[in-house]
Scaffold this motif. Sequence first.
Motif, PDB file in Angstrom:
ATOM      1  N   LEU A  32       0.934  -1.221   0.032  1.00 36.99           N
ATOM      2  CA  LEU A  32      -0.032  -0.131   0.012  1.00 36.99           C
ATOM      3  C   LEU A  32       0.793   1.207   0.164  1.00 36.99           C
ATOM      4  N   VAL A  34       0.774   5.028   0.722  1.00 37.27           N
ATOM      5  CA  VAL A  34       0.166   6.209   1.186  1.00 37.27           C
ATOM      6  C   VAL A  34       0.534   7.346   0.826  1.00 37.27           C
ATOM      7  N   SER A  36       0.339   8.865  -2.503  1.00 31.96           N
ATOM      8  CA  SER A  36       0.994   8.574  -3.561  1.00 31.96           C
ATOM      9  C   SER A  36       1.362   9.762  -4.518  1.00 31.96           C
ATOM     10  N   GLN A  55      -1.154  -0.890  -4.098  1.00 26.87           N
ATOM     11  CA  GLN A  55      -2.273  -0.168  -4.102  1.00 26.87           C
ATOM     12  C   GLN A  55      -1.906   1.436  -3.910  1.00 26.87           C
ATOM     13  N   SER A  57      -2.735   5.158  -2.970  1.00 26.52           N
ATOM     14  CA  SER A  57      -3.775   5.871  -2.424  1.00 26.52           C
ATOM     15  C   SER A  57      -3.238   7.586  -2.155  1.00 26.52           C
ATOM     16  N   ASP A  58      -4.351   8.460  -2.191  1.00 26.08           N
ATOM     17  CA  ASP A  58      -3.934   9.829  -1.785  1.00 26.08           C
ATOM     18  C   ASP A  58      -5.084  10.358  -1.042  1.00 26.08           C
ATOM     19  N   PRO A  82      -6.157   3.846  -7.848  1.00 26.35           N
ATOM     20  CA  PRO A  82      -5.824   4.506  -6.926  1.00 26.35           C
ATOM     21  C   PRO A  82      -7.346   4.713  -5.696  1.00 26.35           C
ATOM     22  N   VAL A  83      -7.181   4.798  -4.530  1.00 27.96           N
ATOM     23  CA  VAL A  83      -8.154   4.902  -3.923  1.00 27.96           C
ATOM     24  C   VAL A  83      -8.144   6.174  -2.835  1.00 27.96           C
ATOM     25  N   VAL A  84      -9.154   6.964  -2.309  1.00 31.26           N
ATOM     26  CA  VAL A  84      -9.044   7.893  -1.455  1.00 31.26           C
ATOM     27  C   VAL A  84      -8.790   7.300  -0.019  1.00 31.26           C
ATOM     28  N   LEU A  85      -7.690   8.162   0.514  1.00 36.95           N
ATOM     29  CA  LEU A  85      -7.484   7.352   2.068  1.00 36.95           C
ATOM     30  C   LEU A  85      -6.827   8.898   2.672  1.00 36.95           C
ATOM     31  N   TRP A  92      -9.512   3.067   7.120  1.00 35.82           N
ATOM     32  CA  TRP A  92      -9.017   3.082   6.060  1.00 35.82           C
ATOM     33  C   TRP A  92      -9.993   2.553   5.175  1.00 35.82           C
ATOM     34  N   ALA A  96     -12.194  -0.807  -0.385  1.00 38.21           N
ATOM     35  CA  ALA A  96     -11.561  -1.332  -1.812  1.00 38.21           C
ATOM     36  C   ALA A  96     -11.043  -2.768  -1.476  1.00 38.21           C
TER      37      ALA A  96
END
Length: 209
Positions: A32, A34, A36, A55, A57-58, A82-85, A92, A96
């Motif tokens: 992962l 964090v 990105s 994975q 994320s941003d 990408p996922v919102v984190l 978290w 996803a």
Amino acid sequence: MSNPLHSPAAERNRQPILEVLRTLLPATGRALEVASGTGQHVAWFAAALPGWTWQPSDAQAEHFDSISAWCADAAVHNVHPPVVLDVLAPQWPASAPAFATPFDLVYCANMLHIAPWACCAGLMQGAARHLAPGGHLVTYGPYLEGGVPTAPGNRDFDASLRERNPAWGIRRLQDVAQVAAAAGLHLVARHALPANNLLLAWERRPSNP
């Protein structure tokens, strides 16, 4: 996105960071990233470490097009969308699919000094929740170290950060380590890299019964 975001610093440091990651990581695993940002790091690492799935994320969804563009340009197929984190969130993004299984690596570069101090605890606690036993959190960036003279460039950088936002600033490694230990993460490797930055590896150790 035809013109992805570009960070000259990310372009300079991605290879030195990769060389250290190769010494720390096994041939395969799940990672992962964090914060990105532009996506340059995840695309570079995914191409160089094909046995790993990543994975990105941003906290800012507007970076996603850039992350995807860098990965497309690198022609990598081992990167999830990408996922919102938000590291301060109590949970978290469990929705996803990648978060259904613990990660072997959580990687975070150049976030702690451009985020409020509370984000350090958020990162450490979140990493501890989502790391497999024996997994590593790797952080990269500038730090202030007791007994180690601070480079003039880092002193100037710290002052400029605090002028831009009083909640920002280069963090003391001792303070970061204390927050990490409270989350069950312990420093196991310190690597000095160019431009007065450190790559630090923190390990999740099983809780005492």
